[in-house]
Design an enzyme around this catalytic site. Structure first.
Site, mmCIF file in Angstrom:
data_model
loop_
_atom_site.group_PDB
_atom_site.id
_atom_site.type_symbol
_atom_site.label_atom_id
_atom_site.label_comp_id
_atom_site.label_asym_id
_atom_site.label_seq_id
_atom_site.Cartn_x
_atom_site.Cartn_y
_atom_site.Cartn_z
ATOM 1 N N LYS A 107 -6.261 -10.132 -6.537
ATOM 2 C CA LYS A 107 -5.045 -10.650 -7.181
ATOM 3 C C LYS A 107 -5.301 -10.912 -8.655
ATOM 4 O O LYS A 107 -4.406 -10.736 -9.480
ATOM 5 C CB LYS A 107 -4.554 -11.937 -6.500
ATOM 6 C CG LYS A 107 -4.044 -11.708 -5.090
ATOM 7 C CD LYS A 107 -2.537 -11.734 -4.970
ATOM 8 C CE LYS A 107 -2.069 -10.876 -3.814
ATOM 9 N NZ LYS A 107 -1.280 -11.455 -2.806
ATOM 10 N N LYS A 149 -4.516 -1.464 2.060
ATOM 11 C CA LYS A 149 -3.662 -2.050 3.098
ATOM 12 C C LYS A 149 -2.189 -2.008 2.688
ATOM 13 O O LYS A 149 -1.866 -2.033 1.497
ATOM 14 C CB LYS A 149 -4.098 -3.486 3.432
ATOM 15 C CG LYS A 149 -3.699 -4.527 2.423
ATOM 16 C CD LYS A 149 -3.730 -5.942 3.034
ATOM 17 C CE LYS A 149 -3.046 -6.906 2.061
ATOM 18 N NZ LYS A 149 -2.556 -8.122 2.601
ATOM 19 N N LYS A 160 3.189 -6.169 1.026
ATOM 20 C CA LYS A 160 4.622 -6.389 0.840
ATOM 21 C C LYS A 160 5.012 -6.523 -0.620
ATOM 22 O O LYS A 160 6.184 -6.518 -0.928
ATOM 23 C CB LYS A 160 5.103 -7.560 1.677
ATOM 24 C CG LYS A 160 4.531 -8.911 1.388
ATOM 25 C CD LYS A 160 5.245 -9.868 2.314
ATOM 26 C CE LYS A 160 4.414 -11.023 2.764
ATOM 27 N NZ LYS A 160 3.908 -11.823 1.663
#
Ligand code: ATP
Ligand code: LTN
Length: 335
Positions: free
Chosen positions: A116, A198, A201
């Site tokens: 992140k 992965k 969203k």
């Protein structure tokens, strides 16, 4: 939450982007399957979501939307506690205390923090760094036994266990040490466009994920476009990430084993298999979308679920927090 003897489950999803097939297969579907055997708390973890900048109007709407999707997926909001994390202030309070029992070195090793912070290099805030401590607080606050999550949360869960063991070691038994629960098929669903990462969203490329609210035409389009190689074999093999991912999705939904799937599509090509995958997804999502369309209109019911959920969650959270205060050495509150 009637049966006090049942073990406790806590889990949550951050209200960012939209709930994907990855979140559903990795987490939500298992919440639904486990809910009758446990006392469950399912939270929309809004405090976590602001570690990345959010638009306030959209965030408020998305929080409600996520909660309704939990219910639409089959979570019983009357037998379980379904609530917003920010409505139970004890999460943030315990998080502060646990911060003082967590090492910088431990947090620096978290892969989600590294990912992140490279994605949001202009906003590497302290919350992003201490995110796993808030997650540990979420879990430990309710003396949670089991945490159903996808594979990507394994490291965070391990840290929550380490913090609990450390605290218990200093002060005597205070927290239940939680276990993770990860599904056999689908603990890590991959992006449809980049099958080595992965499914996420908050992926800016909409073709990379399927939202659980995607209508049939969108599902067919995205599965048809899913990246696969050119050898047209429906078989799980190392290095063939695209087709492996579609087999995993199909297996998680239909509960068929890889061998059964390989036999079913022996001699057939990617075209046939992709259509079967798309149809399985559409069938799985259809009742969820029908319930969502109905529930989203019922503002009073939704409000009642999350208000009641937070009230009971608060009373459970207070018990643990006052125990922690006593252990740490804070003066008893006389009010
Ligand atoms: P973001 O992309 O915003 O970081 P996310 O898609 O990783 O979000 P989270 O809110 O972080 O979603 O995760 C919610 C739950 O879904 C967690 O239990 C997580 O392990 C699970 N999960 C997320 N992505 C996947 C995936 N691709 N496959 C299986 N489970 C997943
Ligand atoms: N960090 C989790 C979301 C989350 C969570 C939790 C999951 C926050 N608190 C407590 C299980 C239990 C994620 O999926 N990114």
């Amino acid at each position: 939450m009637e049966n006090e003897k049942k073990k406790v489950i806590f889990s949550g999803i951050q209200p960012t982007g939209c709930i994907t097939l990855g979140n559903y297969i990795g987490a939500l579907k298992n919440w639904v399957e486990l809910q009758n055997d446990y006392n469950c708390l399912f939270s929309v973890v809004d405090l976590h979501s602001i570690t990345v900048r959010q638009d306030p109007v959209q965030l408020r709407k998305r929080c409600v939307d996520f909660l309704v999707q939990y219910l639409a997926c089959g979570i019983n909001g009357e037998d379980n506690l379904v609530f917003f994390q920010s409505h139970v202030p004890q999460h943030a309070e315990l998080s502060w205390i646990l911060n003082c029992y967590t090492y910088m070195g431990e947090l620096s090793r978290m892969t989600q923090f590294k990912d992140k912070s490279s994605k949001h290099a202009d906003n590497i805030n302290a919350g992003l760094f201490t995110y796993p401590v808030l997650m540990a607080a979420d879990i430990l606050l309710y003396q949670t036994d089991l945490v159903p999550v996808g594979n990507d949360q394994k490291q965070h869960l391990e840290l929550a266990r380490d913090i609990a063991i450390r605290f218990n070691g200093i002060y005597g038994d205070t927290f239940t040490v939680p276990e993770g629960f990860m599904p056999k098929a689908g603990a890590r669903i991959m992006s449809l466009q980049e099958p080595t990462s992965k499914m996420s969203k908050s992926d800016p490329n909409e073709n990379g994920f399927i939202s659980i609210l995607d209508r049939p035409d969108a599902v067919v389009r995205k599965i048809k476009r899913a990246v696969t190689d050119s050898d047209n074999l429906i078989k799980v093999r190392e290095g063939h990430d695209g087709i492996n991912n579609l087999i995993t999705i199909y297996s998680a939904i239909t509960k068929k084993s890889n061998e059964e799937i390989e036999a079913e599509f022996d001699g057939k090509g990617y075209g046939d298999f992709k259509m079967a995958v798309a149809e399985a997804i559409i069938e799985e999502l259809k009742p969820i979308q029908q319930r969502y369309d109905e529930l989203i209109k019922d503002k009073a019911y939704i409000e009642q679920i999350y208000t009641n959920g937070a009230k009971i969650a608060q009373s459970l959270a207070r018990r643990t927090l006052s125990k922690v205060h006593r252990r740490v050495g804070f003066v008893d509150r006389k009010f």
